[in-house]
Design a protein around this motif. Structure first.
Motif, PDB file in Angstrom:
ATOM      1  N   TYR A  42       0.841  -1.200   0.000  1.00 21.59           N
ATOM      2  CA  TYR A  42       0.000   0.000   0.000  1.00 21.59           C
ATOM      3  C   TYR A  42       0.877   1.251   0.000  1.00 21.59           C
ATOM      4  CZ  TYR A  42      -4.210  -2.726   1.256  1.00 21.59           C
ATOM      5  OH  TYR A  42      -5.272  -3.590   1.279  1.00 21.59           O
ATOM      6  N   PHE A  43       1.920   1.246   0.829  1.00 22.55           N
ATOM      7  CA  PHE A  43       2.807   2.407   0.857  1.00 22.55           C
ATOM      8  C   PHE A  43       3.475   2.618  -0.495  1.00 22.55           C
ATOM      9  CE2 PHE A  43       7.230   3.980   1.523  1.00 22.55           C
ATOM     10  CZ  PHE A  43       6.890   5.324   1.660  1.00 22.55           C
ATOM     11  N   TYR A  44       4.007   1.559  -1.088  1.00 24.77           N
ATOM     12  CA  TYR A  44       4.699   1.741  -2.358  1.00 24.77           C
ATOM     13  C   TYR A  44       3.747   2.049  -3.508  1.00 24.77           C
ATOM     14  CZ  TYR A  44       9.186   1.249  -0.327  1.00 24.77           C
ATOM     15  OH  TYR A  44      10.308   1.496   0.424  1.00 24.77           O
ATOM     16  N   ALA A  45       2.502   1.640  -3.395  1.00 23.17           N
ATOM     17  CA  ALA A  45       1.505   2.096  -4.368  1.00 23.17           C
ATOM     18  C   ALA A  45       1.347   3.611  -4.236  1.00 23.17           C
ATOM     19  CB  ALA A  45       0.179   1.381  -4.146  1.00 23.17           C
ATOM     20  N   ALA A  46       1.306   4.104  -2.987  1.00 18.33           N
ATOM     21  CA  ALA A  46       1.213   5.547  -2.757  1.00 18.33           C
ATOM     22  C   ALA A  46       2.444   6.268  -3.299  1.00 18.33           C
ATOM     23  CB  ALA A  46       1.032   5.833  -1.263  1.00 18.33           C
ATOM     24  N   ALA A  85      -1.125  13.390   5.561  1.00 19.77           N
ATOM     25  CA  ALA A  85      -1.131  12.607   6.803  1.00 19.77           C
ATOM     26  C   ALA A  85      -1.286  11.123   6.494  1.00 19.77           C
ATOM     27  CB  ALA A  85      -2.247  13.084   7.722  1.00 19.77           C
ATOM     28  N   ALA A  86      -2.142  10.784   5.537  1.00 24.62           N
ATOM     29  CA  ALA A  86      -2.350   9.391   5.150  1.00 24.62           C
ATOM     30  C   ALA A  86      -1.071   8.802   4.568  1.00 24.62           C
ATOM     31  CB  ALA A  86      -3.497   9.288   4.141  1.00 24.62           C
ATOM     32  N   TYR A  87      -0.378   9.571   3.736  1.00 23.10           N
ATOM     33  CA  TYR A  87       0.884   9.122   3.147  1.00 23.10           C
ATOM     34  C   TYR A  87       1.912   8.841   4.244  1.00 23.10           C
ATOM     35  CZ  TYR A  87       5.087   9.039   0.278  1.00 23.10           C
ATOM     36  OH  TYR A  87       6.276   8.663  -0.318  1.00 23.10           O
ATOM     37  N   LEU A  88       2.032   9.752   5.184  1.00 22.90           N
ATOM     38  CA  LEU A  88       2.987   9.577   6.281  1.00 22.90           C
ATOM     39  C   LEU A  88       2.620   8.386   7.158  1.00 22.90           C
ATOM     40  CD1 LEU A  88       3.592  13.310   7.227  1.00 22.90           C
ATOM     41  CD2 LEU A  88       5.104  11.796   5.912  1.00 22.90           C
ATOM     42  N   ASP A  89       1.324   8.164   7.380  1.00 28.45           N
ATOM     43  CA  ASP A  89       0.891   6.986   8.142  1.00 28.45           C
ATOM     44  C   ASP A  89       1.273   5.703   7.410  1.00 28.45           C
ATOM     45  OD1 ASP A  89      -0.163   8.536  10.166  1.00 28.45           O
ATOM     46  OD2 ASP A  89      -2.258   8.269   9.538  1.00 28.45           O
ATOM     47  N   LEU A  90       1.087   5.684   6.091  1.00 27.87           N
ATOM     48  CA  LEU A  90       1.474   4.507   5.306  1.00 27.87           C
ATOM     49  C   LEU A  90       2.972   4.255   5.385  1.00 27.87           C
ATOM     50  CD1 LEU A  90      -0.719   4.941   2.107  1.00 27.87           C
ATOM     51  CD2 LEU A  90      -0.834   3.047   3.745  1.00 27.87           C
ATOM     52  N   HIS A  92       5.001   5.121   7.782  1.00 26.85           N
ATOM     53  CA  HIS A  92       5.315   4.654   9.131  1.00 26.85           C
ATOM     54  C   HIS A  92       4.922   3.178   9.305  1.00 26.85           C
ATOM     55  CE1 HIS A  92       5.953   4.778  13.432  1.00 26.85           C
ATOM     56  NE2 HIS A  92       4.727   4.329  13.616  1.00 26.85           N
ATOM     57  N   ALA A  93       3.750   2.822   8.835  1.00 29.51           N
ATOM     58  CA  ALA A  93       3.289   1.432   8.940  1.00 29.51           C
ATOM     59  C   ALA A  93       4.203   0.495   8.156  1.00 29.51           C
ATOM     60  CB  ALA A  93       1.850   1.316   8.445  1.00 29.51           C
ATOM     61  N   SER A  94       4.618   0.912   6.984  1.00 27.83           N
ATOM     62  CA  SER A  94       5.510   0.088   6.168  1.00 27.83           C
ATOM     63  C   SER A  94       6.844  -0.130   6.868  1.00 27.83           C
ATOM     64  CB  SER A  94       5.742   0.761   4.806  1.00 27.83           C
ATOM     65  OG  SER A  94       6.697   0.054   4.059  1.00 27.83           O
ATOM     66  N   ARG A  95       7.392   0.913   7.430  1.00 26.58           N
ATOM     67  CA  ARG A  95       8.668   0.786   8.153  1.00 26.58           C
ATOM     68  C   ARG A  95       8.529  -0.134   9.368  1.00 26.58           C
ATOM     69  NH1 ARG A  95      12.657   4.219   6.446  1.00 26.58           N
ATOM     70  NH2 ARG A  95      11.969   5.964   5.174  1.00 26.58           N
ATOM     71  N   ARG A  96       7.442   0.018  10.093  1.00 27.05           N
ATOM     72  CA  ARG A  96       7.216  -0.853  11.261  1.00 27.05           C
ATOM     73  C   ARG A  96       7.124  -2.317  10.835  1.00 27.05           C
ATOM     74  NH1 ARG A  96       2.192   0.539  14.553  1.00 27.05           N
ATOM     75  NH2 ARG A  96       3.006  -1.175  15.805  1.00 27.05           N
ATOM     76  N   ALA A  97       6.393  -2.571   9.753  1.00 31.67           N
ATOM     77  CA  ALA A  97       6.223  -3.952   9.289  1.00 31.67           C
ATOM     78  C   ALA A  97       7.542  -4.534   8.798  1.00 31.67           C
ATOM     79  CB  ALA A  97       5.168  -4.002   8.186  1.00 31.67           C
ATOM     80  N   ARG A  98       8.306  -3.740   8.065  1.00 32.29           N
ATOM     81  CA  ARG A  98       9.541  -4.250   7.475  1.00 32.29           C
ATOM     82  C   ARG A  98      10.676  -4.372   8.478  1.00 32.29           C
ATOM     83  NH1 ARG A  98       9.300   0.064   4.062  1.00 32.29           N
ATOM     84  NH2 ARG A  98      11.532   0.323   4.203  1.00 32.29           N
ATOM     85  N   TYR A  99      10.805  -3.426   9.376  1.00 32.48           N
ATOM     86  CA  TYR A  99      11.979  -3.378  10.240  1.00 32.48           C
ATOM     87  C   TYR A  99      11.734  -3.800  11.685  1.00 32.48           C
ATOM     88  CZ  TYR A  99      13.753  -0.844   6.236  1.00 32.48           C
ATOM     89  OH  TYR A  99      14.109  -0.489   4.970  1.00 32.48           O
ATOM     90  N   GLY A 113      -5.572   0.627   3.891  1.00 35.36           N
ATOM     91  CA  GLY A 113      -6.272   0.703   2.601  1.00 35.36           C
ATOM     92  C   GLY A 113      -6.992   2.031   2.433  1.00 35.36           C
ATOM     93  N   ASN A 114      -7.603   2.520   3.510  1.00 35.33           N
ATOM     94  CA  ASN A 114      -8.264   3.831   3.468  1.00 35.33           C
ATOM     95  C   ASN A 114      -7.256   4.951   3.267  1.00 35.33           C
ATOM     96  OD1 ASN A 114     -10.789   2.658   3.792  1.00 35.33           O
ATOM     97  ND2 ASN A 114     -10.796   2.941   6.006  1.00 35.33           N
ATOM     98  N   ASN A 115      -6.080   4.820   3.886  1.00 34.41           N
ATOM     99  CA  ASN A 115      -5.032   5.826   3.692  1.00 34.41           C
ATOM    100  C   ASN A 115      -4.585   5.865   2.240  1.00 34.41           C
ATOM    101  OD1 ASN A 115      -4.918   6.822   6.312  1.00 34.41           O
ATOM    102  ND2 ASN A 115      -3.370   5.362   6.956  1.00 34.41           N
ATOM    103  N   LEU A 116      -4.419   4.695   1.639  1.00 30.70           N
ATOM    104  CA  LEU A 116      -4.047   4.661   0.224  1.00 30.70           C
ATOM    105  C   LEU A 116      -5.136   5.316  -0.618  1.00 30.70           C
ATOM    106  CD1 LEU A 116      -2.288   3.905  -2.168  1.00 30.70           C
ATOM    107  CD2 LEU A 116      -3.304   1.602  -2.085  1.00 30.70           C
ATOM    108  N   ALA A 117      -6.386   4.996  -0.347  1.00 28.62           N
ATOM    109  CA  ALA A 117      -7.492   5.607  -1.102  1.00 28.62           C
ATOM    110  C   ALA A 117      -7.475   7.127  -0.965  1.00 28.62           C
ATOM    111  CB  ALA A 117      -8.822   5.031  -0.621  1.00 28.62           C
TER     112      ALA A 117
END
Length: 124
Positions: A42-46, A85-90, A92-99, A113-117
């Motif tokens: 989702y983050f990289y789609a953004a 804000a949605a982009y930054l949340d994505l 942050h979530a991506s970094r948490r998941a990966r690292y 998903g809502n943030n990406l939308a």
């Protein structure tokens, strides 16, 4: 990635792959990993959507995530605060998941998903 077509193709591919990861959500081995990758996709789609829009506005490709965030603020600024804000949340979530090995809950996946939308609808 330098061409608008490439960003559009990567955006579509990331979204499709994130959706397809739903198929492994019940697998006992892959479920947690698929949740982490869905958030990351989702983050990289953004990212690719933002790059596509920046290039459509005649900006050169962003070299770093920091540069992209700076351009987001400059180009869309106050008109797209919710999307920023949605982009930054994505991110942050991506970094948490990966690292950090964070595994998002069902609601956190919905929120991502809502943030990406939000990014897709407001960053144009």
């Amino acid at each position: 990635m330098s061409s608008r077509l490439s960003h559009a193709a990567q955006l579509a591919a990331n979204q499709a792959l994130a959706q397809n990861l739903n198929a492994v959500a019940q697998d006992p081995v892959l479920a947690d990993v698929s949740r982490q990758w869905r958030v990351t996709l989702y983050f990289y789609a953004a990212v690719h959507h933002v790059e596509l829009q920046l290039q459509a506005n005649h900006y050169p490709a962003s070299v770093t995530h920091q540069m992209r965030k700076q351009r987001l603020r400059q180009v869309w600024g106050p008109t797209a605060q919710a999307a920023l804000a949605a982009y930054l949340d994505l991110e942050h979530a991506s970094r948490r998941a990966r690292y950090e090995g964070w595994e998002p809950s069902n609601q956190e996946l919905v929120d991502a998903g809502n943030n990406l939308a939000q990014v897709l609808s407001d960053i144009i």
